[in-house]
Write a protein that holds these residues in place. Sequence first.
Motif, PDB file in Angstrom:
ATOM      1  N   GLY A  37       4.210  -4.288   7.357  1.00  0.00           N
ATOM      2  CA  GLY A  37       5.183  -3.569   8.205  1.00  0.00           C
ATOM      3  C   GLY A  37       6.727  -4.110   8.150  1.00  0.00           C
ATOM      4  N   GLU A  38       6.418  -5.449   8.623  1.00  0.00           N
ATOM      5  CA  GLU A  38       7.809  -6.317   8.692  1.00  0.00           C
ATOM      6  C   GLU A  38       8.425  -6.277   7.250  1.00  0.00           C
ATOM      7  OE1 GLU A  38       7.222  -9.889  10.648  1.00  0.00           O
ATOM      8  OE2 GLU A  38       6.500  -8.582  12.445  1.00  0.00           O
ATOM      9  N   LEU A  39       7.661  -6.646   6.318  1.00  0.00           N
ATOM     10  CA  LEU A  39       8.261  -6.552   4.848  1.00  0.00           C
ATOM     11  C   LEU A  39       8.628  -5.289   4.447  1.00  0.00           C
ATOM     12  CD1 LEU A  39       8.488  -8.008   2.081  1.00  0.00           C
ATOM     13  CD2 LEU A  39       6.171  -7.473   1.441  1.00  0.00           C
ATOM     14  N   MET A  43      12.412  -4.011   3.114  1.00  0.00           N
ATOM     15  CA  MET A  43      12.507  -3.464   1.783  1.00  0.00           C
ATOM     16  C   MET A  43      13.394  -2.043   2.123  1.00  0.00           C
ATOM     17  SD  MET A  43      10.695  -5.273  -0.793  1.00  0.00           S
ATOM     18  CE  MET A  43      10.485  -3.791  -2.033  1.00  0.00           C
ATOM     19  N   SER A  44      13.019  -1.266   3.080  1.00  0.00           N
ATOM     20  CA  SER A  44      13.506  -0.338   3.310  1.00  0.00           C
ATOM     21  C   SER A  44      15.156  -0.297   3.527  1.00  0.00           C
ATOM     22  CB  SER A  44      13.026   0.631   4.340  1.00  0.00           C
ATOM     23  OG  SER A  44      13.198  -0.036   5.642  1.00  0.00           O
ATOM     24  N   ARG A  45      15.371  -1.305   4.090  1.00  0.00           N
ATOM     25  CA  ARG A  45      16.842  -1.541   4.485  1.00  0.00           C
ATOM     26  C   ARG A  45      17.601  -2.163   3.198  1.00  0.00           C
ATOM     27  NH1 ARG A  45      14.271  -0.447   8.751  1.00  0.00           N
ATOM     28  NH2 ARG A  45      15.350  -0.639  10.846  1.00  0.00           N
ATOM     29  N   LYS A  46      16.929  -2.962   2.312  1.00  0.00           N
ATOM     30  CA  LYS A  46      17.682  -3.572   1.235  1.00  0.00           C
ATOM     31  C   LYS A  46      17.575  -2.690   0.080  1.00  0.00           C
ATOM     32  CE  LYS A  46      17.798  -7.950  -1.409  1.00  0.00           C
ATOM     33  NZ  LYS A  46      17.403  -9.066  -1.576  1.00  0.00           N
ATOM     34  N   TYR A  47      16.561  -1.968  -0.291  1.00  0.00           N
ATOM     35  CA  TYR A  47      16.448  -1.189  -1.316  1.00  0.00           C
ATOM     36  C   TYR A  47      16.263   0.297  -1.172  1.00  0.00           C
ATOM     37  CZ  TYR A  47      15.243  -5.686  -3.378  1.00  0.00           C
ATOM     38  OH  TYR A  47      15.262  -6.861  -3.802  1.00  0.00           O
ATOM     39  N   ILE A  60      13.503 -11.255   3.097  1.00  0.00           N
ATOM     40  CA  ILE A  60      12.621 -10.674   2.180  1.00  0.00           C
ATOM     41  C   ILE A  60      11.437 -11.993   1.929  1.00  0.00           C
ATOM     42  CG2 ILE A  60      13.815 -10.802  -0.007  1.00  0.00           C
ATOM     43  CD1 ILE A  60      12.315  -8.187  -0.469  1.00  0.00           C
ATOM     44  N   GLU A  61      12.120 -13.209   1.328  1.00  0.00           N
ATOM     45  CA  GLU A  61      11.253 -14.337   1.058  1.00  0.00           C
ATOM     46  C   GLU A  61      10.250 -14.709   1.960  1.00  0.00           C
ATOM     47  OE1 GLU A  61      13.646 -17.244  -0.327  1.00  0.00           O
ATOM     48  OE2 GLU A  61      14.445 -16.219  -1.870  1.00  0.00           O
ATOM     49  N   ASP A  62      10.681 -14.645   3.501  1.00  0.00           N
ATOM     50  CA  ASP A  62       9.854 -15.084   4.606  1.00  0.00           C
ATOM     51  C   ASP A  62       8.927 -14.246   4.708  1.00  0.00           C
ATOM     52  OD1 ASP A  62       9.343 -17.217   6.678  1.00  0.00           O
ATOM     53  OD2 ASP A  62      10.357 -15.658   7.765  1.00  0.00           O
ATOM     54  N   GLU A  63       9.344 -12.909   4.577  1.00  0.00           N
ATOM     55  CA  GLU A  63       8.348 -11.672   4.978  1.00  0.00           C
ATOM     56  C   GLU A  63       7.334 -11.605   3.851  1.00  0.00           C
ATOM     57  OE1 GLU A  63       8.140 -10.701   7.666  1.00  0.00           O
ATOM     58  OE2 GLU A  63       9.954 -10.649   8.471  1.00  0.00           O
ATOM     59  N   ILE A  64       7.558 -11.859   2.629  1.00  0.00           N
ATOM     60  CA  ILE A  64       6.382 -12.022   1.438  1.00  0.00           C
ATOM     61  C   ILE A  64       5.651 -13.300   1.887  1.00  0.00           C
ATOM     62  CG2 ILE A  64       6.211 -12.409  -0.950  1.00  0.00           C
ATOM     63  CD1 ILE A  64       8.802 -10.803  -1.566  1.00  0.00           C
TER      64      ILE A  64
END
Length: 113
Positions: A37-39, A43-47, A60-64
Amino acid sequence: MMTLEEAQHQVDCWIKKYGVRYFSELTNMAVLTEEVGELARVMSRKYGDQSFKEGEKDNIEDEIADVLWVLLCIANQTGVNVTEAFARNLEKKTQRDNTRHINNPKLQDHGEE
């Protein structure tokens, strides 16, 4: 570079040294859902169409990495060798889908019309 096997081992060593013990399998499944969910939020904010709120950052790197961490915890707890499982899964997908996506008109370049 670290292999999946090495990453799985590093997680196990860290848990045993700093984590006291693994959370239960069901708790880790809930934690995995939280991390995905955090990822998804990033993603929804970046893409996607949402924008970052004040104080939020593109991590995003940390969430992945968080998602991978919990997956490796679950693999360790359930006795799954991720390297072997991934190799089998890749072979299964290759045999099953070796022409499926190539022949899917939905995946063809839409700019060639």
